[in-house]
Design a protein around this motif. Structure first.
Motif, PDB file in Angstrom:
ATOM      1  N   GLU A   1       0.826  -1.207   0.000  1.00  0.00           N
ATOM      2  CA  GLU A   1       0.000   0.000   0.000  1.00  0.00           C
ATOM      3  C   GLU A   1       0.863   1.261   0.000  1.00  0.00           C
TER       4      GLU A   1
ATOM      5  N   GLN B   1      -2.167  -8.480  -2.076  1.00  0.00           N
ATOM      6  CA  GLN B   1      -2.602  -8.120  -3.434  1.00  0.00           C
ATOM      7  C   GLN B   1      -1.542  -8.293  -4.515  1.00  0.00           C
TER       8      GLN B   1
ATOM      9  N   GLU C   1     -15.923   2.390   5.507  1.00  0.00           N
ATOM     10  CA  GLU C   1     -15.298   1.556   4.460  1.00  0.00           C
ATOM     11  C   GLU C   1     -15.182   0.099   4.911  1.00  0.00           C
TER      12      GLU C   1
HETATM   13  O1  4AD Z   1      -8.396  -0.303   1.505  1.00  0.00           O
HETATM   14  P1  4AD Z   1      -7.297  -1.236   1.863  1.00  0.00           P
HETATM   15  O2  4AD Z   1      -6.069  -0.674   2.497  1.00  0.00           O
HETATM   16  O3  4AD Z   1      -6.945  -2.006   0.515  1.00  0.00           O
HETATM   17  C1  4AD Z   1      -5.928  -2.877   0.305  1.00  0.00           C
HETATM   18  O4  4AD Z   1      -5.196  -3.303   1.158  1.00  0.00           O
HETATM   19  C2  4AD Z   1      -5.882  -3.400  -1.092  1.00  0.00           C
HETATM   20  N1  4AD Z   1      -4.576  -4.029  -1.300  1.00  0.00           N
HETATM   21  C3  4AD Z   1      -7.016  -4.349  -1.323  1.00  0.00           C
HETATM   22  C4  4AD Z   1      -7.046  -4.904  -2.705  1.00  0.00           C
HETATM   23  O5  4AD Z   1      -7.396  -4.168  -3.619  1.00  0.00           O
HETATM   24  N2  4AD Z   1      -6.698  -6.151  -2.885  1.00  0.00           N
HETATM   25  O6  4AD Z   1      -7.858  -2.379   2.831  1.00  0.00           O
HETATM   26  C5  4AD Z   1      -8.952  -3.156   2.441  1.00  0.00           C
HETATM   27  C6  4AD Z   1      -9.942  -3.279   3.564  1.00  0.00           C
HETATM   28  C7  4AD Z   1     -10.531  -1.959   4.030  1.00  0.00           C
HETATM   29  O7  4AD Z   1     -11.623  -1.601   3.223  1.00  0.00           O
HETATM   30  C8  4AD Z   1     -10.965  -2.289   5.439  1.00  0.00           C
HETATM   31  O8  4AD Z   1     -12.223  -2.960   5.452  1.00  0.00           O
HETATM   32  C9  4AD Z   1      -9.905  -3.266   5.880  1.00  0.00           C
HETATM   33  O9  4AD Z   1      -9.300  -3.795   4.733  1.00  0.00           O
HETATM   34  N3  4AD Z   1      -8.880  -2.639   6.724  1.00  0.00           N
HETATM   35  C10 4AD Z   1      -8.753  -2.829   8.050  1.00  0.00           C
HETATM   36  N4  4AD Z   1      -9.471  -3.563   8.908  1.00  0.00           N
HETATM   37  C11 4AD Z   1      -9.095  -3.563  10.197  1.00  0.00           C
HETATM   38  N5  4AD Z   1      -8.040  -2.889  10.684  1.00  0.00           N
HETATM   39  C12 4AD Z   1      -7.267  -2.133   9.846  1.00  0.00           C
HETATM   40  N6  4AD Z   1      -6.213  -1.482  10.327  1.00  0.00           N
HETATM   41  C13 4AD Z   1      -7.633  -2.083   8.463  1.00  0.00           C
HETATM   42  N7  4AD Z   1      -7.113  -1.470   7.381  1.00  0.00           N
HETATM   43  C14 4AD Z   1      -7.887  -1.813   6.331  1.00  0.00           C
END
Ligand code: 4AD
Ligand code: MG
Length: 483
Positions: free
Chosen positions: A170, A212, A406
């Motif tokens: 990320e 990812q 989200e």
């Molecule tokens: O939006 P994020 O950061 O997306 C990714 O990591 C991409 N690589 C995903 C992809 O396209 N394959 O994280 C995805 C989801 C978020 O929408 C949220 O629901 C969850 O992961 N998330 C968390 N859940 C709990 N604790 C945290 N610190 C989180 N950070 C993200």
């Protein structure tokens, strides 16, 4: 005598035959003793309901019955009879009882009363003995099973991506470092910097923040994959929606554009909710009641308009709103909380990053439906997202849920090598370290997309639990790594 095989309490309550001798094992939830008889509510975690065990005090002496307390573990052999009392249709009349493990009532922390969730978090090793946590764990399991079923039936392959990695997918710099160095004596090179060449992997490594990038590699050969694994983020946000270790489901699909991806995410979320409604109804009814009890202590405006089951049915039955980031900004700019300066972060121009308060306004107040936002400004999104022709936005999409904000974040990926390299350079993402990622764009590149579902946020939505720490067995948050 032959040993009688153990029957699980849930099975016994669902279809146990009256008059048949059976054996159950479990932990005492409550005991009520009167002159001639004692009633023990026994639970083994197979379901939310307890079986009532009846002890004739003539058969079991007082001293023995006194040792049976909340938390004591028992093995009970007896016969199932129709129950006289209210609240259950059958009960178990004990013939023999073995105390497997005593629980000193002076010391056992779980009393037969309501405990606060905060208190239970401090005894995470005993939380699974509670109704609430048992229900959460069963729903969590059901959602795991449903996810695998959903993707399996669509022909996706479950891909195991690495937990140890050298990349920060990320690019947010929130990784936990992994090393075997003696921290009191870290080797340095000639320039005085840490000499990672001497470390285990001979380079700087960390725990993964997302599967990812590796997921994309596999999708570029077998078309459709999903990962389901732990992810680690050292973001210091002490909120009810962030964990330092959380589980993420990441499907990655070759030949999908952004719209296909939104369709898949919506279908998946509805499938999960539908599965829970169909298969976890007893636990959901319990959790709904738990939420209603908890809400009685809250001011009216902080209570949910819909009950838990109503919310789940609502999501299951309604199309999600799809809206571009640009349209969302217009709505937010004009919104009452923005005009009256009620938002903590005011929205005054295009390009602003959306905070949870804005996401929840759109979902809970404005549309009153789940919302999928798409085409975000490239400045606030990751390097790998596909650049739109306007040169300002990327093909990103976030699914926003009531009470959560989200829940899913995803995008179409930049499959054009030059554009990707240019963006990486602009964002200081080291191309030499991601040579293997760039190679997929060099040889037989195709349009592709994917997203990540925060599994715990999904469990929060399905169980109605307010705090993410209460939907994972062993929460990891800043300052908390006990158990
Ligand atoms: O939006 P994020 O950061 O997306 C990714 O990591 C991409 N690589 C995903 C992809 O396209 N394959 O994280 C995805 C989801 C978020 O929408 C949220 O629901 C969850 O992961 N998330 C968390 N859940 C709990 N604790 C945290 N610190 C989180 N950070 C993200
Ligand atoms: Mg995101």
């Amino acid at each position: 005598m032959d040993k009688i095989k153990r029957t699980k309490i849930r099975q016994l309550l669902d279809d146990g035959k009256v008059g048949v001798e059976i054996c159950v094992k479990g932990w005492v939830r409550t005991k009520r003793a009167s002159k001639n008889v004692a009633f023990v509510a026994l639970n083994d975690g197979s379901g939310i309901r307890n079986v009532q065990v009846v002890l004739d005090t003539e058969k079991f002496d007082e001293e023995f019955v006194r040792k049976i307390n909340t938390g004591t573990s028992l093995s009970v052999v007896g016969k199932l009879v129709e129950s006289q009392g209210a609240g259950q249709s059958v009960e178990l009349v004990a013939e023999t009882i073995d105390i497997l493990g005593e629980a000193d009532p002076e010391l056992f922390p779980l009393q037969p009363k309501k405990h606060s969730l905060e208190f239970l978090r401090e005894i995470a090793h005993l939380r699974p003995r509670t109704n609430t946590f048992g229900a959460v764990l069963r729903v969590r399991h059901a959602m795991t099973y449903a996810l695998h079923t959903f993707f399996h039936e669509k022909g996706f392959l479950n891909l195991h991506t690495p937990i140890l990695t050298a990349s920060d997918a990320e690019g947010a710099g929130e990784t936990f470092k992994v090393t075997t160095f003696d921290l009191d004596n870290v080797p340095k090179d000639e320039t005085g910097s840490i000499d990672f060449k001497q470390d285990f992997f001979e380079k700087e490594t960390n725990l993964t923040v997302s599967g990812q990038l590796e997921g994309e590699l596999a999708a570029m050969g077998v078309s459709e994959i999903y990962t389901f694994g732990p992810t680690f983020r050292a973001e210091n946000s002490n909120t009810t929606r962030h964990l330092a270790e959380f589980w993420m489901v990441e499907p990655e699909m070759a030949f999908y554009d952004l719209e296909d991806t939104m369709d898949l995410a919506e279908e998946m979320l509805k499938y999960l909710v539908g599965y829970a409604l169909k298969n976890c109804i007893e636990d959901l009814e319990f959790l709904e009641k738990r939420e209603l009890d908890e809400e009685k202590t809250k001011p009216q405006n902080e209570r949910n308009e819909l009950s838990l089951l109503e919310r789940l049915k609502f999501v299951n039955e309604n199309d999600f709103v799809r809206l571009s980031y640009t349209e969302a900004i217009e709505i937010l700019k004009r919104s009452k909380p923005n005009q009256k300066k009620k938002f903590q972060y005011l929205i005054d121009e295009w390009g602003a990053d959306l905070q949870s308060e804005h996401e929840r306004f759109l979902v809970e107040k404005h549309f009153k439906k789940p919302v999928i936002l798409f085409d975000y400004p490239k400045e606030i999104k990751a390097f790998y997202m596909r650049q739109n022709d306007d040169d300002k936005t990327v093909g990103a999409m976030d699914v926003l849920f009531p009470g959560i904000g989200e829940i899913v974040g995803g995008s179409q990926r930049e499959e054009r090598k030059e554009k990707l390299e240019k963006r990486m350079a602009e964002m200081d993402i080291p191309a030499e370290e991601l040579w293997w990622y760039l190679d997929t764009r060099k040889f037989g590149t195709v349009p592709h997309s994917g997203y990540g579902l925060g599994f715990e946020r999904m469990i929060q939505f399905v169980t109605g639990m307010n705090n993410i720490r209460d939907v994972i067995p062993f929460p990891r948050t800043p300052g908390n790594c006990e158990f």
